[in-house]
Scaffold this active site. Structure first.
Site, mmCIF file in Angstrom:
data_model
loop_
_atom_site.group_PDB
_atom_site.id
_atom_site.type_symbol
_atom_site.label_atom_id
_atom_site.label_comp_id
_atom_site.label_asym_id
_atom_site.label_seq_id
_atom_site.Cartn_x
_atom_site.Cartn_y
_atom_site.Cartn_z
ATOM 1 C CG ASP A 1 -8.004 2.006 -1.836
ATOM 2 O OD1 ASP A 1 -8.405 0.868 -1.548
ATOM 3 O OD2 ASP A 1 -7.850 2.909 -0.974
ATOM 4 C CG LEU A 2 -14.467 1.530 -1.626
ATOM 5 C CD1 LEU A 2 -15.314 2.178 -2.719
ATOM 6 C CD2 LEU A 2 -15.179 0.279 -1.105
ATOM 7 C CG ASP A 3 -12.670 1.463 2.553
ATOM 8 O OD1 ASP A 3 -13.852 1.825 2.540
ATOM 9 O OD2 ASP A 3 -12.336 0.264 2.678
ATOM 10 C CB THR B 1 -15.469 4.158 4.276
ATOM 11 O OG1 THR B 1 -14.509 3.995 3.243
ATOM 12 C CG2 THR B 1 -16.845 4.127 3.682
ATOM 13 C CE LYS C 1 -6.563 7.049 6.489
ATOM 14 N NZ LYS C 1 -6.151 8.393 6.067
ATOM 15 C CB SER D 1 -11.245 -2.248 -2.422
ATOM 16 O OG SER D 1 -11.595 -2.191 -1.058
ATOM 17 C CB ALA D 2 -8.022 -4.346 1.616
ATOM 18 C CE LYS E 1 -5.236 -2.391 -1.903
ATOM 19 N NZ LYS E 1 -6.176 -1.274 -1.828
ATOM 20 C CD GLU F 1 -4.226 2.028 -2.258
ATOM 21 O OE1 GLU F 1 -4.337 2.717 -1.225
ATOM 22 O OE2 GLU F 1 -4.739 0.897 -2.355
ATOM 23 C CG ASP F 2 -6.561 6.007 1.235
ATOM 24 O OD1 ASP F 2 -6.600 4.880 0.697
ATOM 25 O OD2 ASP F 2 -6.998 6.224 2.381
#
Ligand code: BG6
Ligand code: MG
Length: 221
Positions: free
Chosen positions: A9-11, A17, A45, A114-115, A145, A169-170
């Site tokens: 995942d990115l953020d 971010t 999130k 990522s979303a 997600k 994932e966070d």
């Protein structure tokens, strides 16, 4: 040995971010007379831009036209991008670059799931764009997600069986998505929030090469 796919995942996983999303959503919410707290931000999130604004409007009991909705989304994104534009490599979270390099050295697939519709731009800003074999982001999916579409699409592009995919994932929504897809789920963040994950670490500094080697070797049926 089957090559594994490590999907990030990115953020909140690669870069922090979430703090910029918070500032931009707060400014927008306050501008229409709606309160917005850090606790509410937690619930956004992993949630898409459209769904995030819908939630804020529900919390504030606001009803607006389709046109106003589009305008608010664009205002939020412009504000968010003003923070993103100032990002550089220093904002990569600790040990992320080291782990990407290790997986690359071990000849594993590396993907982004990522979303965010700003994912490519952010990766470019922090100079990580060329580390990914495949990028699936908010422009490529129709279902947010916890729907596993984003991760399954990455697996398909890499010709990998979902059982050979490992997701970092966070967000709870992201962990659920990985679990639904039958992938190994690794939570990065709070143990209580992410307790549905197969493994949870506070951050990447807690992940060592022995653990990665086990994931690479593991045969899942
Ligand atoms: C997710 C974030 O990665 O992307 C959410 O966790 C965000 O907070 C979503 O709303 C969409 O991001 P963007 O950049 O397309 O507005
Ligand atoms: Mg995230």
């Amino acid at each position: 040995m089957t090559k594994k796919a490590f999907i990030f995942d990115l953020d909140g996983v690669i870069v922090d971010t979430a703090k910029y999303h918070f500032l931009a959503w707060k400014k927008l919410a306050n501008s229409i007379g709606v309160d917005f707290t850090e606790v509410q931000n937690e619930q956004l999130k992993g949630v898409s831009r459209v769904k995030s604004l819908e939630k804020i409007l529900t919390w504030g009991k606001k009803s607006i036209s389709e046109e106003e909705f589009m305008e608010l989304m664009s205002l939020k994104n412009d504000d968010y991008l003003s923070y993103i534009n100032k990002m550089n490599e220093n904002e990569i979270l600790p040990d992320v670059a080291k782990i990407l390099d290790y997986l690359n050295d071990m000849n594993q697939h590396i993907a982004l799931g990522s979303a965010s519709k700003n994912a490519r731009m952010i990766l470019q800003k922090v100079n990580l764009l060329n580390k990914f074999d495949v990028i699936v982001d908010g422009n490529d999916v129709t279902k947010a997600k916890p729907n596993p579409e984003v991760f399954l699409k990455a697996a398909t592009l890499l010709h990998c069986n979902p059982k050979d995919c490992i997701v970092f994932e966070d967000s709870l929504a992201g962990i659920k998505a990985a679990n639904i897809a039958s992938m190994v789920s690794i939570g990065i963040g709070d143990k209580e929030t992410l307790k549905k994950a197969d493994y949870v670490f506070n951050d990447f500094t807690e992940i060592d090469t022995d653990f990665l080697n086990e994931l690479i070797k593991e045969k899942r049926t």
